[in-house]
Design a protein around this motif. Sequence first.
Motif, PDB file in Angstrom:
ATOM      1  N   ALA A 456       0.840  -1.207   0.000  1.00  0.00           N
ATOM      2  CA  ALA A 456       0.000   0.000   0.000  1.00  0.00           C
ATOM      3  C   ALA A 456       0.867   1.246   0.000  1.00  0.00           C
ATOM      4  N   ALA A 457       1.956   1.165   0.727  1.00  0.00           N
ATOM      5  CA  ALA A 457       2.859   2.323   0.814  1.00  0.00           C
ATOM      6  C   ALA A 457       3.529   2.552  -0.528  1.00  0.00           C
ATOM      7  N   GLU A 458       3.950   1.460  -1.158  1.00  0.00           N
ATOM      8  CA  GLU A 458       4.617   1.567  -2.450  1.00  0.00           C
ATOM      9  C   GLU A 458       3.623   2.123  -3.490  1.00  0.00           C
ATOM     10  N   ALA A 462       3.882   5.635  -5.642  1.00  0.00           N
ATOM     11  CA  ALA A 462       3.832   5.664  -7.105  1.00  0.00           C
ATOM     12  C   ALA A 462       2.784   6.658  -7.557  1.00  0.00           C
ATOM     13  N   ARG A 463       1.624   6.705  -6.938  1.00  0.00           N
ATOM     14  CA  ARG A 463       0.568   7.639  -7.301  1.00  0.00           C
ATOM     15  C   ARG A 463       1.035   9.060  -7.051  1.00  0.00           C
ATOM     16  N   ALA A 467       1.452  11.848  -9.922  1.00  0.00           N
ATOM     17  CA  ALA A 467       0.738  13.131  -9.796  1.00  0.00           C
ATOM     18  C   ALA A 467       1.719  14.272  -9.930  1.00  0.00           C
ATOM     19  N   LYS A 468       2.862  14.115  -9.362  1.00  0.00           N
ATOM     20  CA  LYS A 468       3.878  15.174  -9.438  1.00  0.00           C
ATOM     21  C   LYS A 468       4.378  15.335 -10.857  1.00  0.00           C
TER      22      LYS A 468
END
Length: 479
Positions: A456-458, A462-463, A467-468
């Motif tokens: 979940a952290a990974e 990534a999201r 987004a950046k």
Amino acid sequence: MMQEEEEDERPAALVGDAEDVQEATPAPAAAESAPHSSGLPQRLGEESSEKPEKGTSSGEPVAQEFSEAESPVVSSSVATSMNIAEAIAAATTPEKLIEALKPVDAWEYTEEQKAAIKRSWQYVPDKDVYAGFAVNSINEWRVSQSRVLILSKSAYYRVSYNAKNGKVDHYHKTPLQQLRVLEKTTTGLKVFLAEQDGYSGPKKWMGSLAGAIGVRKQTPNEFQHAREYLPALAAEEPASDVIVDIIAAAFAKAASLLKESNPELNFDPPSVITTEQRYQILADRKEAERLAAEKKERETAEAELRQAMSAATESRDGSMLARPIRRAKRAVEADAALLDSADEMVKTLEAEKKERELQERLENERKEREAATAELEEAIGAARQSREPSTLAKPIRRCKKAVGVSEELIGEAEALKSEIEAEIKAEKARLAAELAEKKAAEKKAAEAAAAEKKAAAEEAAARAKAAKDAEAAQSGGDG
């Protein structure tokens, strides 16, 4: 004034110089020069005479002297002396004793001894005189002193005569009541008295000291106070032993006649013995004392044993007989039948004690067995209910110590204890397996949760990056 006290001589080394051992000073001249009322020495029952002695210028009373012409004819000195002793023994009155002793006047003394006897006879205050004898007096210090013995109706006098001045120095009066034993020794006559006569000797001093400090027990007897007299006759006949026989017989008979004439006097006439007889008397007395002591100890020991046997019969305790039996066995000639009876009683009581102790032990074992069995049965029931093996440990140990407890019961208890312990062990193993399985599942769940969390952290990272990047691209298009 007459001098009644006599100072005994003691060895000069003990009392001073040799001069200190000299006899006492003569009696006052007035006493010496004053004659008795009688002209001659007066025997008991004889008439007094005021005539002066033949051949003397002073007319002083003197004792009877014997010339060869006046001396009785004696064919055999020994035979005559034996007759004197027999006559003395046969005398029944003072007059007959005087008659029996008359031949004594014919004994061959020296002139000095004759003068001593004469003056002593006249000097003593007692007029009822039986006879006079010249002797050597031996005191307890073993000092020999020339003396004259004057025997009277009620006493005898030991007189010290001074040959230098022809006077009496002093005399010592001993009542016949004081006589206890007359002993004929090998050399003289030993007179035993009821009281001390003169100074006590060193042997008696040492004996008194030993008795005072408890080293030796003092046993007074009739042979305690003694003085010895040795014949001092100038001639060889009669022999010394014959003279001693006569003097001893005269003293004994005089005391016997005094007792007969005065029965109110509290004394027994002396016996005449020999030294060997004295030794035998003392030996017999010592033997009698020993036998009496043995008899007393025997009777006391037997009485104590009988009393102990009576007490043991009631108490049935044989231990109280041990000391009385030992004492009775040490006693001389104790009742053998009594000792056998006591030994038999000890055996009987010991057998009874062993049987009693056996029964008591068996009874105690029975009580302990029953109590241990009941406790173990109760513990078995409780363990079956509680399934707790510790409740069986102590009852099992008690039953193993007790005598005669059922081995089957003990085995049953041990089997139950093992069974419960096995159950507890299995239960512990199951619980341990469950716990391990639970821990493994928990570990697996934790690992899965951690992996999910990581994914979940990974995904989030990534999201965020996408987004950046999108934002950066948009900003570049606007410019």
